[in-house]
Design a protein around this motif. Sequence first.
Motif, mmCIF file in Angstrom:
data_model
loop_
_atom_site.group_PDB
_atom_site.id
_atom_site.type_symbol
_atom_site.label_atom_id
_atom_site.label_comp_id
_atom_site.label_asym_id
_atom_site.label_seq_id
_atom_site.Cartn_x
_atom_site.Cartn_y
_atom_site.Cartn_z
ATOM 1 N N GLY A 78 -4.508 81.504 35.924
ATOM 2 C CA GLY A 78 -3.257 82.123 35.504
ATOM 3 C C GLY A 78 -2.532 81.231 34.527
ATOM 4 O O GLY A 78 -2.338 80.041 34.801
ATOM 5 N N GLN A 79 -2.171 81.784 33.381
ATOM 6 C CA GLN A 79 -1.371 81.027 32.420
ATOM 7 C C GLN A 79 0.053 81.548 32.455
ATOM 8 O O GLN A 79 0.292 82.754 32.355
ATOM 9 N N GLY A 128 0.267 82.689 36.590
ATOM 10 C CA GLY A 128 0.327 81.833 37.767
ATOM 11 C C GLY A 128 1.449 82.230 38.697
ATOM 12 O O GLY A 128 1.330 82.114 39.921
ATOM 13 N N GLN A 129 2.543 82.709 38.153
ATOM 14 C CA GLN A 129 3.627 83.230 38.976
ATOM 15 C C GLN A 129 3.152 84.445 39.770
ATOM 16 O O GLN A 129 3.540 84.661 40.916
ATOM 17 N N LEU A 185 0.359 85.153 41.124
ATOM 18 C CA LEU A 185 -0.428 84.915 42.331
ATOM 19 C C LEU A 185 0.438 85.053 43.576
ATOM 20 O O LEU A 185 0.055 85.705 44.545
ATOM 21 N N SER A 210 -3.635 86.551 47.349
ATOM 22 C CA SER A 210 -4.026 85.150 47.129
ATOM 23 C C SER A 210 -5.229 84.749 47.973
ATOM 24 O O SER A 210 -6.007 83.875 47.568
ATOM 25 N N TYR A 252 -7.447 78.438 42.556
ATOM 26 C CA TYR A 252 -6.664 79.073 41.488
ATOM 27 C C TYR A 252 -6.167 78.000 40.528
ATOM 28 O O TYR A 252 -5.444 77.082 40.925
ATOM 29 N N MET A 255 -3.859 76.930 37.484
ATOM 30 C CA MET A 255 -2.611 77.336 36.850
ATOM 31 C C MET A 255 -2.341 76.463 35.628
ATOM 32 O O MET A 255 -2.290 75.233 35.731
ATOM 33 N N VAL A 257 2.354 76.875 34.201
ATOM 34 C CA VAL A 257 3.050 77.803 35.094
ATOM 35 C C VAL A 257 4.360 77.168 35.523
ATOM 36 O O VAL A 257 4.381 76.095 36.125
ATOM 37 N N ILE A 272 -4.721 74.991 44.688
ATOM 38 C CA ILE A 272 -4.205 75.208 43.337
ATOM 39 C C ILE A 272 -4.326 73.934 42.511
ATOM 40 O O ILE A 272 -4.052 72.837 42.998
ATOM 41 N N SER A 320 -2.533 72.645 39.229
ATOM 42 C CA SER A 320 -1.394 72.920 38.351
ATOM 43 C C SER A 320 -1.418 71.953 37.172
ATOM 44 O O SER A 320 -1.283 70.741 37.344
#
Length: 287
Positions: A104-105, A109-110, A112, A118, A124, A126, A129, A207, A209
Amino acid sequence: MRFEADDGFPLAGTLFEGDGQKPLILISSATAVPRGFYAAFATAAVKAGARGVLIYDYRGTGDSIRPRSWSKRIGMADWALHDMPAAAKTLDAIALGHPMVGVGQSYGGQALGLSGISDRFARYGMVAVMSGYHRGLDDRWAGPRMFLLGVPLSLLFRDMPKWMRLGEPIPATVFRDWARWCSMPDYFFDDPDLEETARFAKVHTPILSLRMTDDPWGTERAVVSLMKHYDRAPILRRWISPKDAGSSIGHLGFFRSRFAETLWPPFLAWLLDGTEFTAGSPPTQYV
């Protein structure tokens, strides 16, 4: 390919398939970024062994065109509550029960945390994010552009005009949701009508990040403000600088092909194999 969300909205996606047996990858994009932006990365992921990769356009954007008969309001939360689950279901059908990971970009990412799916993802990733609260950004013109120009224009057009340089046109109703959240200190967590924020507490997915140190929107405080809500998920945080990448990156640059040999390989290794991600550096302090 075409597929439908659970409320009947038709969505557009592109599927990349390979002979590898590593996890499926669902890529959920940033706001106003068309799915084609991620095509080169998806191709690289298949070459790295991914069973398949799906990129898709949220409703009202790109090729996920609003049908003439569609009368319901399109909200920004719909992208997470309806579109992302539909995309995951579509990808799942390619190889039922096969492991799946997500990327998720920014908004992706929000989404999710809001999506309620999830637990379908083994991991995942990110990228950039963060909370969109305008005072948490290093772009001092973001607030004025959004509130003094964007919101009035959103009352005149059904879709935001491209000359605003937001990226690809998005529905005006989505823009107003976005602006409202960006005016709130805790972003959409302060929205009393978005009860799905409670789902963040149910996310246990590992995650990664990634924050780009030259991203004026994904500042440390903005990333911290959003990621603190994934408080039950194991999170590996890495800050990546232009020196680490060999070039400037910014908010959207991570998925540009110039990073295919530097940033993508360790990211794909973490996604597909769970290999330790060592690029960049951990934050020096975390609040």
